[in-house]
Each structure stands twice: as C-alpha cells, then as structure tokens.
Design an enzyme around this catalytic site. Structure first.
Site, short mmCIF file in Angstrom:
data_model
loop_
_atom_site.label_atom_id
_atom_site.label_comp_id
_atom_site.label_asym_id
_atom_site.label_seq_id
_atom_site.Cartn_x
_atom_site.Cartn_y
_atom_site.Cartn_z
N GLU A 98 0.81 -1.21 0.00
CA GLU A 98 0.00 0.00 0.00
C GLU A 98 0.84 1.26 0.00
O GLU A 98 1.98 1.27 0.48
CB GLU A 98 -0.96 -0.02 1.18
CG GLU A 98 -0.30 -0.28 2.50
CD GLU A 98 -1.33 -0.55 3.58
OE1 GLU A 98 -2.00 -1.60 3.50
OE2 GLU A 98 -1.46 0.29 4.48
N CYS A 111 3.57 8.34 0.84
CA CYS A 111 4.05 7.41 1.86
C CYS A 111 4.23 6.06 1.18
O CYS A 111 3.28 5.46 0.68
CB CYS A 111 3.04 7.34 3.01
SG CYS A 111 3.52 6.17 4.29
N CYS A 118 6.36 -7.27 7.21
CA CYS A 118 7.43 -6.69 8.03
C CYS A 118 7.87 -7.70 9.08
O CYS A 118 7.07 -8.46 9.62
CB CYS A 118 6.92 -5.42 8.70
SG CYS A 118 8.19 -4.55 9.64
N CYS A 122 6.07 -4.78 15.63
CA CYS A 122 5.74 -3.78 16.64
C CYS A 122 4.28 -3.98 17.08
O CYS A 122 3.42 -4.27 16.26
CB CYS A 122 5.94 -2.37 16.09
SG CYS A 122 7.66 -2.05 15.63
N CYS A 125 1.27 -2.08 15.24
CA CYS A 125 1.36 -1.81 13.80
C CYS A 125 0.79 -2.98 13.00
O CYS A 125 1.17 -4.13 13.19
CB CYS A 125 2.82 -1.59 13.43
SG CYS A 125 3.05 -1.30 11.67
N CYS A 342 -0.05 2.64 8.71
CA CYS A 342 0.85 1.62 8.23
C CYS A 342 0.23 0.21 8.16
O CYS A 342 -0.04 -0.40 9.18
CB CYS A 342 2.02 1.61 9.22
SG CYS A 342 3.49 0.93 8.59
N1 SAH Z 1 9.66 0.34 9.80
C1 SAH Z 1 9.76 1.76 9.79
C2 SAH Z 1 8.81 2.46 8.84
C3 SAH Z 1 7.39 1.98 8.80
S1 SAH Z 1 6.35 2.48 10.12
C4 SAH Z 1 9.58 2.30 11.20
O1 SAH Z 1 9.28 1.52 12.09
O2 SAH Z 1 9.80 3.48 11.43
C5 SAH Z 1 6.17 4.20 9.95
C6 SAH Z 1 5.69 4.88 11.21
O3 SAH Z 1 4.30 4.59 11.44
C7 SAH Z 1 6.45 4.40 12.43
O4 SAH Z 1 6.80 5.45 13.28
C8 SAH Z 1 5.42 3.51 13.06
O5 SAH Z 1 5.74 3.31 14.37
C9 SAH Z 1 4.13 4.25 12.80
N2 SAH Z 1 2.92 3.44 13.00
C10 SAH Z 1 2.73 2.15 12.68
N3 SAH Z 1 1.51 1.72 13.06
C11 SAH Z 1 0.90 2.77 13.66
C12 SAH Z 1 -0.38 2.95 14.27
N4 SAH Z 1 -1.26 1.96 14.36
N5 SAH Z 1 -0.66 4.17 14.76
C13 SAH Z 1 0.24 5.18 14.67
N6 SAH Z 1 1.45 5.06 14.12
C14 SAH Z 1 1.80 3.87 13.60
#
Ligand code: SAH
Length: 351
Positions: A98, A111, A118, A122, A125, A342
C-alpha cells in the site's frame, strides 16, 4: 558477450542511471540515448519502450528484448474526506503493498512501502501482523512513487515529499531503497530534494553508519515509542536486540557525523505511552540532542486493542513535555476513514 546477454531481463526501473548509460555505451555510439530513455521513464512516466518516440525503432526493439515494464497494478483505491488517497497495489507474485498520497495546503507527500510485510512485529502496527514476505525491488518502490506523482498531476499538484513510512523497514532493504532514492532525488529523475525524503526506521543501529556515509541530506526518522527499555520492549521487540540506550548513542553519533537533526517518532497510546513518568524519562533521554519529537496519536488496530488518548490527555502530556524542556510536534491524523495507518489496508484485504 553482447549487452543483451549480459543484461538479465529485468525491469528497466531496476537500473540506475549509470547502468543505463553503460548499457547504451556498449550498444551504440550515441551516449545521449541514455538521457532520452531516462527522460521518458522519469519525466514522462511512460509504460513501454514503444512510447519512446525519439529512439530509433532498432533500439526500441533491442530494449524490448533486454528489459521489461512490470508495473504494479491498483487493486483498490480509497479516498478520504481530507483528500488523502490510499492505494493498494498488486505485485506480479500476488503480493500486495500500500501507498498513500497525502495532499496538504503546502505539500504533497507520498508514503511508500519498502517490503511486503514486516519482520519487526511492533505491537501496535498492522504491517507486522502477517509477518514478512519479501523485499520490494527498486522498480516496485519507484512504481509506487510514479503512480502517486501521476495521481497528484491529475489534481494539478506537484509531488513534493516522500516518506518511507509504509509497510516494511527501509533499512532492512537498504540497497534497493537507496537506489530508488538516488533516482527520486536526481534532477533528471523525479527531482525531489533529498531534504524532502524521509527514511523511517525501527532503529537498526548497525546500518546507521552506512546511512551516514551516503553523504545525502535525506531526513532520518527513528521510531522511538518508548522512554526506557521496559516500555520500549513492550511495544517494539527490536528493543531487546538494540536497547534504547544504545539506540540513543547511535543517534548521537549519526548527528555528529552528518550534522543533521533526527526526528523521533513517538506513538501516543492511552494509558501506555503518555504518562508523567514517560515525559520525565523522555526528557532525560533526549535532552540536549539535535532532534525533533513527533507525537503520533495511535491509529487503533483491532489485533492490539490500543486506544489513542483524548485531546485533554494529549494536552496534559504535552504540558509535561514543556516542563521538561522537550520540543515536539503533534502529527495530525490523516486518512483515518481510509485505514491510512501503516499496513491497515493490506491487513484488511488479507482478512
Ligand atoms: N519500519 C519503519 C517504517 C514503517 S512504520 C519504522 O518503524 O519506522 C512508519 C511509522 O508509522 C512508524 O513510526 C510507526 O511506528 C508508525 N505506525 C505504525 N503503526 C501505527 C499505528 N497503528 N498508529 C500510529 N502510528 C503507527
């Protein structure tokens, strides 16, 4: 060996400008052909060699024999009330990625995803939920950017910013990401200033040195999301490998080498990340550092059950940050109604 035997049949967007020049130099005595091809690919955004009208038919035929166009295809497109457009693309092997187009008054941001799935899991996410599948190629990264630029052009807007904040970890696919960035940045490519390109990372410390050595002025964003090891362990499993103290030390070193500021991304989860203790410890962790703290109210993902704090809770937390002397920006949620966080759209499609 002829050039056509040397070149495996790969997508033309997987070639750097140098590689295109070398290919042309081996093939003809007209080096300017390389520039013509590059112009068609990145200024015009054509989808076939046959559209490259100023190339001799023989060269077009040769190119057709040696390379291909393997574009990603829009599977779904959702438009938010705030103008954010989210695209879900099908890749050749049925994987989905996406991409989000975020137009605001001053800028138009794309974006971009860097991996299908991934590895880093996390705990807030959506991208990590189905695990990791594979790296995206340089061409797959560029096709996302080209598609978004085309969409922006339809609305008489110019794509101005790129953030690698879609699905995947850019530093875990660094070669392809850097190759794409060089093309996005080049004046004959997409001509987007390096300062307008942001790489976001979970904090893969060993890669920081290589990043700093690129001598490019792109922005680095580090997903912090915790204020000490205990809090970051809960949300980001990578913290067990690269604890927050080491991460902050590596960031200091990166700033020293590059003279560039780092942005720390910090998710706001009700009752979890925006407590008084968090503000105090964040203050200690980041005090005196050349950095920005970007607060991101979480987008709820049903697998995790987190809620964003209320406006009042956010105000209280930011007052605490003021008290400890930390500067921050608060990210406005965009595209909420189109699952723009994300990996959310990809995940909903999988279900
Ligand atoms: N892997 C990289 C880039 C992808 S995530 C990283 O971790 O930075 C990009 C950003 O979106 C990151 O800061 C991530 O923590 C945030 N993100 C992911 N899921 C989210 C959610 N449910 N709510 C808010 N931010 C989120």
């Amino acid at each position: 060996m002829t050039p056509s035997q040397m070149a495996r049949k790969r997508d033309i967007h997987d070639l750097s400008f140098e590689e295109i020049s070398v290919y042309i130099a081996e093939l003809s005595d007209r080096p300017f052909r390389a520039g013509q091809i590059i112009k068609w690919l990145y200024e015009e955004g054509v989808q076939s060699f046959d559209e490259m009208r100023n190339l001799p038919a023989e060269l077009r035929q040769r190119l057709n024999g040696d390379f291909l166009f393997d574009p990603i295809v829009v599977a779904r497109q959702v438009v938010s009330v705030d103008g954010t457009i989210k695209f879900l693309f099908d890749l050749t092997d049925q994987q989905k990625v996406e991409t989000v187009l975020i137009p605001t008054s001053g800028r138009v941001t794309a974006c971009i995803s860097t991996q299908a799935g991934c590895k880093f899991g996390c705990k807030f996410c959506a991208s990590g939920v189905g695990g990791w599948v594979r790296n995206l190629t340089c061409a797959e990264i560029l096709y996302q950017v080209l598609h978004v630029r085309q969409e922006a052009r339809k609305h008489q807007r110019r794509l101005s910013h790129i953030v690698f904040m879609g699905t995947g970890e850019p530093l875990d696919n660094l070669d392809n990401v850097l190759k794409a960035i060089r093309i996005i940045n080049a004046p004959q490519g997409l001509g987007i200033a390096a300062r307008h390109i942001t790489l976001s990372t979970v904090g893969l410390i060993p890669v920081f040195e290589e990043l700093a050595d690129q001598g490019m002025q792109f922005e680095l964003a580090v997903s912090l999301h915790g204020y000490d090891d205990a809090s970051r362990n809960l949300l980001m499993p990578i913290n067990k490998k690269y604890p927050v103290g080491e991460l902050v030390r590596a960031c200091h070193e990166y700033i020293r080498k590059t003279n560039r500021q780092i942005t720390f991304e910090y998710i706001l989860i009700d009752g979890v990340t925006c407590t008084d203790e968090a503000a105090v410890k964040l203050g200690r962790l980041l005090k005196g550092m050349l950095c920005k703290l970007n607060l991101i109210p979480c987008n709820p993902v049903s697998e995790f059950g987190h809620k964003p704090p209320t406006k009042d809770q956010i105000r209280l937390f930011t007052e605490r940050l003021d008290e400890v002397g930390l500067h921050y920006t608060l990210r406005r949620a965009r595209g909420k109604d189109v699952s723009a966080a994300c990996g959310q759209l990809r995940l909903s499609e999988k279900k």
